[in-house]
Design a protein around this motif. Structure first.
Motif, PDB file in Angstrom:
ATOM      1  N   LEU A 135       0.807  -1.216   0.000  1.00 46.25           N
ATOM      2  CA  LEU A 135       0.000   0.000   0.000  1.00 46.25           C
ATOM      3  C   LEU A 135       0.844   1.272   0.000  1.00 46.25           C
ATOM      4  CD1 LEU A 135      -2.829  -0.946   2.527  1.00 46.25           C
ATOM      5  CD2 LEU A 135      -3.031  -0.693   0.056  1.00 46.25           C
TER       6      LEU A 135
ATOM      7  N   PHE B 225       1.267   3.047  -3.360  1.00 49.66           N
ATOM      8  CA  PHE B 225       0.023   3.629  -3.854  1.00 49.66           C
ATOM      9  C   PHE B 225      -0.318   4.912  -3.111  1.00 49.66           C
ATOM     10  CE2 PHE B 225      -0.527  -0.766  -5.282  1.00 49.66           C
ATOM     11  CZ  PHE B 225      -0.959  -0.558  -6.577  1.00 49.66           C
TER      12      PHE B 225
ATOM     13  N   ASN C  44      -4.361  -3.207 -18.389  1.00 46.57           N
ATOM     14  CA  ASN C  44      -2.992  -2.700 -18.278  1.00 46.57           C
ATOM     15  C   ASN C  44      -2.192  -2.823 -19.574  1.00 46.57           C
ATOM     16  OD1 ASN C  44      -3.279  -1.994 -15.573  1.00 46.57           O
ATOM     17  ND2 ASN C  44      -2.650  -4.018 -14.851  1.00 46.57           N
TER      18      ASN C  44
ATOM     19  N   VAL D 291      -2.152   7.246 -11.515  1.00 51.42           N
ATOM     20  CA  VAL D 291      -3.387   7.130 -10.745  1.00 51.42           C
ATOM     21  C   VAL D 291      -4.573   6.883 -11.675  1.00 51.42           C
ATOM     22  CG1 VAL D 291      -5.018   8.395  -9.288  1.00 51.42           C
ATOM     23  CG2 VAL D 291      -2.575   8.528  -8.828  1.00 51.42           C
TER      24      VAL D 291
ATOM     25  N   VAL E  81      -4.580   3.177 -12.886  1.00 51.28           N
ATOM     26  CA  VAL E  81      -4.825   2.089 -11.928  1.00 51.28           C
ATOM     27  C   VAL E  81      -6.145   2.265 -11.184  1.00 51.28           C
ATOM     28  CG1 VAL E  81      -3.752   3.119  -9.880  1.00 51.28           C
ATOM     29  CG2 VAL E  81      -3.615   0.646 -10.233  1.00 51.28           C
ATOM     30  N   LEU E  82      -6.730   3.447 -11.204  1.00 53.47           N
ATOM     31  CA  LEU E  82      -7.909   3.734 -10.390  1.00 53.47           C
ATOM     32  C   LEU E  82      -9.093   2.803 -10.666  1.00 53.47           C
ATOM     33  CD1 LEU E  82      -9.161   5.550  -8.248  1.00 53.47           C
ATOM     34  CD2 LEU E  82      -9.869   7.118 -10.067  1.00 53.47           C
TER      35      LEU E  82
ATOM     36  N   ILE F 117      -9.207  -0.307 -11.633  1.00 52.66           N
ATOM     37  CA  ILE F 117      -8.940  -1.625 -11.063  1.00 52.66           C
ATOM     38  C   ILE F 117      -9.093  -1.594  -9.551  1.00 52.66           C
ATOM     39  CG2 ILE F 117      -7.206  -3.433 -10.799  1.00 52.66           C
ATOM     40  CD1 ILE F 117      -8.291  -3.215 -13.601  1.00 52.66           C
ATOM     41  N   VAL F 118      -8.603  -0.538  -8.921  1.00 56.23           N
ATOM     42  CA  VAL F 118      -8.709  -0.411  -7.465  1.00 56.23           C
ATOM     43  C   VAL F 118     -10.162  -0.302  -7.033  1.00 56.23           C
ATOM     44  CG1 VAL F 118      -8.112   1.040  -5.497  1.00 56.23           C
ATOM     45  CG2 VAL F 118      -6.424   0.615  -7.280  1.00 56.23           C
ATOM     46  N   LEU F 119     -10.986   0.383  -7.814  1.00 56.38           N
ATOM     47  CA  LEU F 119     -12.391   0.567  -7.465  1.00 56.38           C
ATOM     48  C   LEU F 119     -13.207  -0.708  -7.667  1.00 56.38           C
ATOM     49  CD1 LEU F 119     -13.094   4.113  -8.974  1.00 56.38           C
ATOM     50  CD2 LEU F 119     -12.631   3.503  -6.592  1.00 56.38           C
TER      51      LEU F 119
ATOM     52  N   TYR G 186     -11.978  -3.963  -7.654  1.00 57.60           N
ATOM     53  CA  TYR G 186     -11.486  -5.133  -6.932  1.00 57.60           C
ATOM     54  C   TYR G 186     -12.270  -5.459  -5.657  1.00 57.60           C
ATOM     55  CZ  TYR G 186      -8.394  -8.321  -4.475  1.00 57.60           C
ATOM     56  OH  TYR G 186      -7.904  -9.395  -3.807  1.00 57.60           O
ATOM     57  N   PRO G 187     -12.636  -4.485  -4.804  1.00 55.84           N
ATOM     58  CA  PRO G 187     -13.364  -4.852  -3.572  1.00 55.84           C
ATOM     59  C   PRO G 187     -14.666  -5.600  -3.821  1.00 55.84           C
ATOM     60  CG  PRO G 187     -12.552  -2.601  -3.422  1.00 55.84           C
ATOM     61  CD  PRO G 187     -12.324  -3.043  -4.831  1.00 55.84           C
TER      62      PRO G 187
ATOM     63  N   GLN H 230     -13.571  -9.354  -4.736  1.00 56.90           N
ATOM     64  CA  GLN H 230     -12.533  -9.968  -3.911  1.00 56.90           C
ATOM     65  C   GLN H 230     -12.959 -11.328  -3.381  1.00 56.90           C
ATOM     66  OE1 GLN H 230     -11.583  -7.753  -0.418  1.00 56.90           O
ATOM     67  NE2 GLN H 230      -9.810  -8.988   0.124  1.00 56.90           N
TER      68      GLN H 230
END
Length: 299
Positions: free
Chosen positions: A25, A28, A211, A271, A274-275, A277-279, A281-282, A285
């Motif tokens: 983390l 990031f 990506n 940012v 990658v944003l 994918i980060v949003l 993923y949760p 998961q």
């Protein structure tokens, strides 16, 4: 009842995973903070986890100069990722299911062929010649999709392992005795029971497509309108570097570059890439962890 050795093992495991998560983390957080830091502050004080001087100028500069193109590239990335994931799942799932069938002729040879592709490939030049001159995919939408459809045999073997170890053969045999054919066995029994591994493979494939910038860099020469967000950000960065190297101090380009937050732009680009994918993923998961656990450990 948990024994003392189990508690010690769990404690050590939790500490190790916490440290691992921390080290994952940290970059990031530093990336995000730097993208919201003023350029002068980055140059003077370097990177910090808390912006010394908060600024949105990097994002404003990007969207003012390339706003419409960035939105179009985002839409193209979503389209390429969605189409690529659907096609990859449609190809990978039947192939993995077939390789999981013990009575399949030449099953071991076909499995080795899939495994062989994980170690060796034809190389960039033969691949480029095939896709551009033989299949005519150059400067087309499909040049962003087709080259990645079966580039990783790991997904096939992962799903095959799941079908082999987590789909009871008794259920398949009972359905077969009731008159179900192979297609019906796969569609109505095997696939519904394999949702976790299918979701896991879909996540992996989606990340690869999102990506990916190599296909656009190699196969898109004139059709820059087909650029995904990764290709666009890479092209913007290249253009900035070229202008920095060639522009004279008195030219208009040099004046514009002098005002551009070049260091913060790099952080903002990362940012933006990658944003999504980060949003996402949760929300996936749970299936991701379950699919990896059942399809990888038991296999």
């Amino acid at each position: 009842m948990m024994y003392k050795s189990d508690r010690i093992f769990n404690t050590i495991g939790h500490i190790f995973m916490s440290l691992l998560a921390f080290f994952v983390l940290v970059p990031f957080v530093l990336l995000l903070a730097s993208s919201f830091t003023a350029e002068e502050s980055l140059i003077r004080y370097g990177y910090n986890f808390v912006p010394r001087e908060f600024s949105l100028f990097a994002y404003e500069w990007l969207f003012i100069t390339n706003g419409a193109v960035i939105i179009r590239s985002y839409l193209m990335s979503f389209l390429v990722t969605a189409v690529g994931v659907v096609l990859s799942i449609c190809i990978t799932t039947p192939l993995a299911y077939g390789l999981a069938k013990r009575g399949l002729p030449m099953r071991k040879a076909l499995t080795f062929f899939v495994f062989f592709t994980m170690i060796f490939n034809g190389g960039l030049v033969p691949t480029y010649i095939n896709y551009t001159q033989v299949f005519g995919l150059g400067d087309t939408f499909w040049a962003l999709v087709i080259p990645n459809l079966l580039t990783n045999g790991f997904f096939v073997l992962l799903m095959k392992s799941y079908f082999t170890t987590n789909i009871p053969t008794e259920i398949l045999e009972a359905a077969e005795m009731d008159g179900a054919g192979e297609f019906r066995l796969m569609m109505q029994i095997a696939i519904p029971m394999a949702k976790p591994i299918i979701a896991t493979v879909a996540i992996f494939v989606g990340i690869n497509y999102w990506n990916d910038w190599i296909n656009g860099f190699v196969y898109l020469v004139r059709r820059t309108d087909l650029f995904t967000i990764q290709n666009l950000l890479n092209r913007i960065m290249q253009n900035i570097q070229v202008l920095m190297q060639t522009a004279d101090l008195g030219t208009q380009a040099a004046v514009g570059l002098a005002r551009a937050p070049l260091t913060a732009i790099r952080m903002a680009m990362a940012v933006m890439g990658v944003l999504p994918i980060v949003l996402v993923y949760p929300f996936v998961q749970k299936n991701f962890v379950k699919g990896i656990t059942l399809g990888g450990v038991k296999g």
